[in-house]
Design a protein around this motif. Sequence first.
Motif, PDB file in Angstrom:
ATOM      1  N   LEU A  37       0.838  -1.194   0.000  1.00 33.04           N
ATOM      2  CA  LEU A  37       0.000   0.000   0.000  1.00 33.04           C
ATOM      3  C   LEU A  37       0.875   1.247   0.000  1.00 33.04           C
ATOM      4  O   LEU A  37       1.828   1.354   0.761  1.00 33.04           O
ATOM      5  N   GLN A  38       0.524   2.156  -0.843  1.00 34.54           N
ATOM      6  CA  GLN A  38       1.208   3.444  -0.886  1.00 34.54           C
ATOM      7  C   GLN A  38       0.275   4.474  -0.259  1.00 34.54           C
ATOM      8  O   GLN A  38      -0.780   4.778  -0.795  1.00 34.54           O
ATOM      9  N   TYR A  39       0.650   4.963   0.899  1.00 36.00           N
ATOM     10  CA  TYR A  39      -0.177   5.929   1.592  1.00 36.00           C
ATOM     11  C   TYR A  39       0.141   7.336   1.119  1.00 36.00           C
ATOM     12  O   TYR A  39       1.297   7.694   0.898  1.00 36.00           O
ATOM     13  N   ASP A  40      -0.907   8.115   1.003  1.00 38.79           N
ATOM     14  CA  ASP A  40      -0.753   9.524   0.716  1.00 38.79           C
ATOM     15  C   ASP A  40      -0.269  10.204   1.991  1.00 38.79           C
ATOM     16  O   ASP A  40      -0.697   9.855   3.089  1.00 38.79           O
ATOM     17  N   ASP A  41       0.622  11.165   1.859  1.00 37.61           N
ATOM     18  CA  ASP A  41       1.147  11.861   3.044  1.00 37.61           C
ATOM     19  C   ASP A  41       0.032  12.499   3.863  1.00 37.61           C
ATOM     20  O   ASP A  41       0.065  12.499   5.086  1.00 37.61           O
ATOM     21  N   ASN A  42      -0.965  13.044   3.183  1.00 40.13           N
ATOM     22  CA  ASN A  42      -2.068  13.680   3.901  1.00 40.13           C
ATOM     23  C   ASN A  42      -2.888  12.652   4.677  1.00 40.13           C
ATOM     24  O   ASN A  42      -3.447  12.961   5.718  1.00 40.13           O
ATOM     25  N   ALA A  43      -2.962  11.429   4.170  1.00 37.81           N
ATOM     26  CA  ALA A  43      -3.740  10.405   4.864  1.00 37.81           C
ATOM     27  C   ALA A  43      -3.050   9.979   6.145  1.00 37.81           C
ATOM     28  O   ALA A  43      -3.704   9.709   7.142  1.00 37.81           O
ATOM     29  N   THR A  44      -1.742   9.937   6.156  1.00 42.30           N
ATOM     30  CA  THR A  44      -1.054   9.524   7.377  1.00 42.30           C
ATOM     31  C   THR A  44      -1.071  10.618   8.418  1.00 42.30           C
ATOM     32  O   THR A  44      -1.108  10.351   9.604  1.00 42.30           O
ATOM     33  N   VAL A  45      -1.057  11.863   7.987  1.00 39.09           N
ATOM     34  CA  VAL A  45      -1.091  12.982   8.911  1.00 39.09           C
ATOM     35  C   VAL A  45      -2.517  13.226   9.374  1.00 39.09           C
ATOM     36  O   VAL A  45      -2.757  13.614  10.503  1.00 39.09           O
ATOM     37  N   GLY A  46      -3.494  12.978   8.506  1.00 35.26           N
ATOM     38  CA  GLY A  46      -4.887  13.172   8.859  1.00 35.26           C
ATOM     39  C   GLY A  46      -5.415  14.547   8.511  1.00 35.26           C
ATOM     40  O   GLY A  46      -6.467  14.941   8.975  1.00 35.26           O
ATOM     41  N   MET A  47      -4.720  15.279   7.699  1.00 32.91           N
ATOM     42  CA  MET A  47      -5.150  16.619   7.307  1.00 32.91           C
ATOM     43  C   MET A  47      -5.472  16.623   5.820  1.00 32.91           C
ATOM     44  O   MET A  47      -4.796  15.972   5.032  1.00 32.91           O
ATOM     45  N   LEU A  48      -6.506  17.348   5.453  1.00 30.57           N
ATOM     46  CA  LEU A  48      -6.843  17.544   4.048  1.00 30.57           C
ATOM     47  C   LEU A  48      -6.481  18.977   3.674  1.00 30.57           C
ATOM     48  O   LEU A  48      -6.853  19.909   4.391  1.00 30.57           O
ATOM     49  N   PRO A  49      -5.764  19.151   2.601  1.00 29.61           N
ATOM     50  CA  PRO A  49      -5.400  20.517   2.227  1.00 29.61           C
ATOM     51  C   PRO A  49      -6.644  21.328   1.856  1.00 29.61           C
ATOM     52  O   PRO A  49      -7.519  20.857   1.154  1.00 29.61           O
ATOM     53  N   GLY A  50      -6.717  22.528   2.375  1.00 34.04           N
ATOM     54  CA  GLY A  50      -7.822  23.421   2.055  1.00 34.04           C
ATOM     55  C   GLY A  50      -9.071  23.210   2.885  1.00 34.04           C
ATOM     56  O   GLY A  50     -10.063  23.888   2.684  1.00 34.04           O
ATOM     57  N   ILE A  51      -9.066  22.257   3.802  1.00 37.30           N
ATOM     58  CA  ILE A  51     -10.234  21.991   4.642  1.00 37.30           C
ATOM     59  C   ILE A  51      -9.907  22.403   6.066  1.00 37.30           C
ATOM     60  O   ILE A  51      -8.899  21.981   6.639  1.00 37.30           O
ATOM     61  N   ASP A  52     -10.764  23.224   6.628  1.00 35.60           N
ATOM     62  CA  ASP A  52     -10.600  23.655   8.007  1.00 35.60           C
ATOM     63  C   ASP A  52     -10.951  22.501   8.951  1.00 35.60           C
ATOM     64  O   ASP A  52     -11.831  21.689   8.672  1.00 35.60           O
ATOM     65  N   VAL A  53     -10.258  22.396  10.062  1.00 35.39           N
ATOM     66  CA  VAL A  53     -10.489  21.305  11.011  1.00 35.39           C
ATOM     67  C   VAL A  53     -11.910  21.347  11.539  1.00 35.39           C
ATOM     68  O   VAL A  53     -12.583  20.319  11.640  1.00 35.39           O
ATOM     69  N   ASP A  54     -12.408  22.531  11.874  1.00 36.28           N
ATOM     70  CA  ASP A  54     -13.774  22.646  12.392  1.00 36.28           C
ATOM     71  C   ASP A  54     -14.801  22.259  11.337  1.00 36.28           C
ATOM     72  O   ASP A  54     -15.812  21.627  11.640  1.00 36.28           O
ATOM     73  N   LYS A  55     -14.544  22.633  10.075  1.00 34.65           N
ATOM     74  CA  LYS A  55     -15.453  22.277   8.993  1.00 34.65           C
ATOM     75  C   LYS A  55     -15.480  20.756   8.806  1.00 34.65           C
ATOM     76  O   LYS A  55     -16.544  20.157   8.647  1.00 34.65           O
ATOM     77  N   ARG A  57     -14.753  18.497  11.080  1.00 38.05           N
ATOM     78  CA  ARG A  57     -15.403  17.916  12.255  1.00 38.05           C
ATOM     79  C   ARG A  57     -16.918  17.995  12.117  1.00 38.05           C
ATOM     80  O   ARG A  57     -17.633  17.048  12.439  1.00 38.05           O
ATOM     81  N   LYS A  58     -17.430  19.118  11.582  1.00 38.32           N
ATOM     82  CA  LYS A  58     -18.873  19.273  11.380  1.00 38.32           C
ATOM     83  C   LYS A  58     -19.367  18.277  10.335  1.00 38.32           C
ATOM     84  O   LYS A  58     -20.424  17.669  10.503  1.00 38.32           O
ATOM     85  N   GLU A  59     -18.603  18.076   9.255  1.00 41.76           N
ATOM     86  CA  GLU A  59     -18.992  17.101   8.230  1.00 41.76           C
ATOM     87  C   GLU A  59     -19.048  15.691   8.804  1.00 41.76           C
ATOM     88  O   GLU A  59     -19.974  14.926   8.525  1.00 41.76           O
ATOM     89  N   LEU A  60     -18.068  15.347   9.614  1.00 45.97           N
ATOM     90  CA  LEU A  60     -18.057  14.025  10.225  1.00 45.97           C
ATOM     91  C   LEU A  60     -19.213  13.854  11.205  1.00 45.97           C
ATOM     92  O   LEU A  60     -19.831  12.792  11.271  1.00 45.97           O
ATOM     93  N   GLN A  61     -19.525  14.900  11.959  1.00 44.04           N
ATOM     94  CA  GLN A  61     -20.647  14.837  12.895  1.00 44.04           C
ATOM     95  C   GLN A  61     -21.961  14.679  12.151  1.00 44.04           C
ATOM     96  O   GLN A  61     -22.843  13.921  12.561  1.00 44.04           O
ATOM     97  N   ASP A  62     -22.123  15.386  11.023  1.00 43.38           N
ATOM     98  CA  ASP A  62     -23.335  15.243  10.212  1.00 43.38           C
ATOM     99  C   ASP A  62     -23.468  13.821   9.672  1.00 43.38           C
ATOM    100  O   ASP A  62     -24.569  13.246   9.667  1.00 43.38           O
TER     101      ASP A  62
END
Length: 97
Positions: A37-55, A57-62
């Motif tokens: 498996l080749q992991y994307d760097d963003n997937a291992t860190v858990g951050m999506l470029p251009g997406i706010d953490v609070d936004k 979190r709200k999407e996941l809660q929805d």
Amino acid sequence: MSKRKKQLLLSAGIILLIALTVLICYLLFSGKEKNNLQYDDNATVGMLPGIDVDKRRKELQDALDRSMIAFSINTSPVFPYFCYIFFQFYASCLTPS
């Protein structure tokens, strides 16, 4: 065929079957774990470029709110009579006499 010869053939067949089973299991499960498996760097860190953490979190809660399942547990189940007899017999077998 004599009875002795039949027993020898049956024993040899069972031993061969067991040996084949062990060999197949060894070949299937002894291989080195391949981590291709080749992991994307963003997937291992858990951050999506251009997406706010609070936004995010709200999407996941929805998504969580949409998938909620309500269930209840019957705290006083009723069993048929034959189950009662079986459990009584089972309990009497467990108690020393």
